[in-house]
Motif scaffolding. Structure first.
Motif, short mmCIF file in Angstrom:
data_model
loop_
_atom_site.label_atom_id
_atom_site.label_comp_id
_atom_site.label_asym_id
_atom_site.label_seq_id
_atom_site.Cartn_x
_atom_site.Cartn_y
_atom_site.Cartn_z
N GLU A 1 0.84 -1.21 0.00
CA GLU A 1 0.00 0.00 0.00
C GLU A 1 0.87 1.26 0.00
O GLU A 1 0.56 2.25 -0.67
CB GLU A 1 -0.92 0.00 1.23
N GLU B 1 -9.14 13.71 -3.99
CA GLU B 1 -9.60 12.32 -4.11
C GLU B 1 -8.42 11.35 -4.02
O GLU B 1 -8.49 10.33 -3.34
CB GLU B 1 -10.32 12.16 -5.45
N LEU B 2 -7.36 11.70 -4.71
CA LEU B 2 -6.14 10.87 -4.73
C LEU B 2 -5.56 10.73 -3.31
O LEU B 2 -5.25 9.63 -2.85
CB LEU B 2 -5.13 11.58 -5.64
N LYS C 1 -7.62 8.64 -0.89
CA LYS C 1 -7.41 7.18 -0.97
C LYS C 1 -6.33 6.74 0.01
O LYS C 1 -6.47 5.73 0.70
CB LYS C 1 -6.99 6.79 -2.39
N ASN C 2 -5.24 7.50 0.03
CA ASN C 2 -4.17 7.19 0.99
C ASN C 2 -4.70 7.29 2.41
O ASN C 2 -4.44 6.42 3.24
CB ASN C 2 -2.99 8.17 0.80
N ASN D 1 0.71 7.79 -5.56
CA ASN D 1 -0.41 8.73 -5.51
C ASN D 1 0.05 10.14 -5.18
O ASN D 1 -0.47 11.11 -5.74
CB ASN D 1 -1.44 8.26 -4.47
N GLU E 1 -7.68 6.90 3.63
CA GLU E 1 -8.54 5.77 4.02
C GLU E 1 -7.71 4.53 4.33
O GLU E 1 -8.01 3.81 5.28
CB GLU E 1 -9.57 5.48 2.92
N GLN E 2 -6.66 4.29 3.54
CA GLN E 2 -5.81 3.11 3.81
C GLN E 2 -5.03 3.26 5.11
O GLN E 2 -4.82 2.28 5.83
CB GLN E 2 -4.86 2.87 2.64
N HIS F 1 1.07 4.61 -2.11
CA HIS F 1 0.95 5.96 -1.53
C HIS F 1 1.97 6.90 -2.17
O HIS F 1 1.65 8.04 -2.48
CB HIS F 1 1.16 5.93 -0.01
#
Ligand code: FE2
Ligand code: FE2
Length: 170
Positions: free
Chosen positions: A52, A136-137, A140-141, A59, A143-144, A56
């Protein structure tokens, strides 16, 4: 003295460079943490978060590019400090494997909290600037990182209970 920073976009770029440095540092550190962990769930958690974390980095680099900038890392003493705490603890305390596993859950939780704070700030600023794609990009990070924190907290609780039980029956 350097010139005064006035533009909020410059602050955003600085913070983006800061998290880029942190994520790149973590790509290097996570394999070592995985090796140190003896608990299967903890070790595989580090392994999964390494994958992940590689994303990151990508991203964050993509966020730079979306803003028409070349990705530029900014030295982040915050993440260096978290890493230093880990290194010094391992070197100075000679922890047993059980204690080391528990310690690693705490070090990981500190790291995730740090990243979560950074991404929350970045998403807030990106939204305020009207940079929806970037928000948005980075979201995503974020949320992870939140999921990674919850996972490591669960493991930390399990290890703490097991450790306390062992102590009581010893
Ligand atoms: Fe990350
Ligand atoms: Fe993380």
């Amino acid at each position: 003295m350097s010139t005064e920073m006035k533009d909020p976009r410059d602050l955003f770029m600085h913070e983006l460079g800061d998290i880029l440095y942190a994520e790149r540092t973590l790509v290097k550190a996570l394999p070592k943490l995985q090796e140190e962990a003896s608990d299967d769930e903890l070790a595989s958690g580090f392994e999964a978060h390494l994958e992940e974390t590689r994303q990151h980095v990508k991203n964050v680099e993509a966020a730079f590019e979306k803003l028409g900038e070349t990705p530029k890392a900014e030295k982040c003493p915050g993440i260096d400090g978290i890493k230093k705490e880990h290194d010094e603890f391992v070197a100075n305390e000679s922890p047993s494997q059980e204690v080391l596993d528990s310690f690693l859950t705490g070090a990981a939780a500190r790291t995730e909290h740090y990243e979560i704070a950074a991404y929350e700030g970045l998403v807030t600023m990106a939204e305020a600037m009207g940079e929806t794609d970037v928000a948005e990009l980075l979201g995503k990070n974020l949320e992870q990182e939140k999921k990674a924190l919850a996972k490591v907290q669960t493991i930390g609780k399990r290890l703490a209970k097991a450790g306390a039980k062992e102590k009581a029956t010893a």
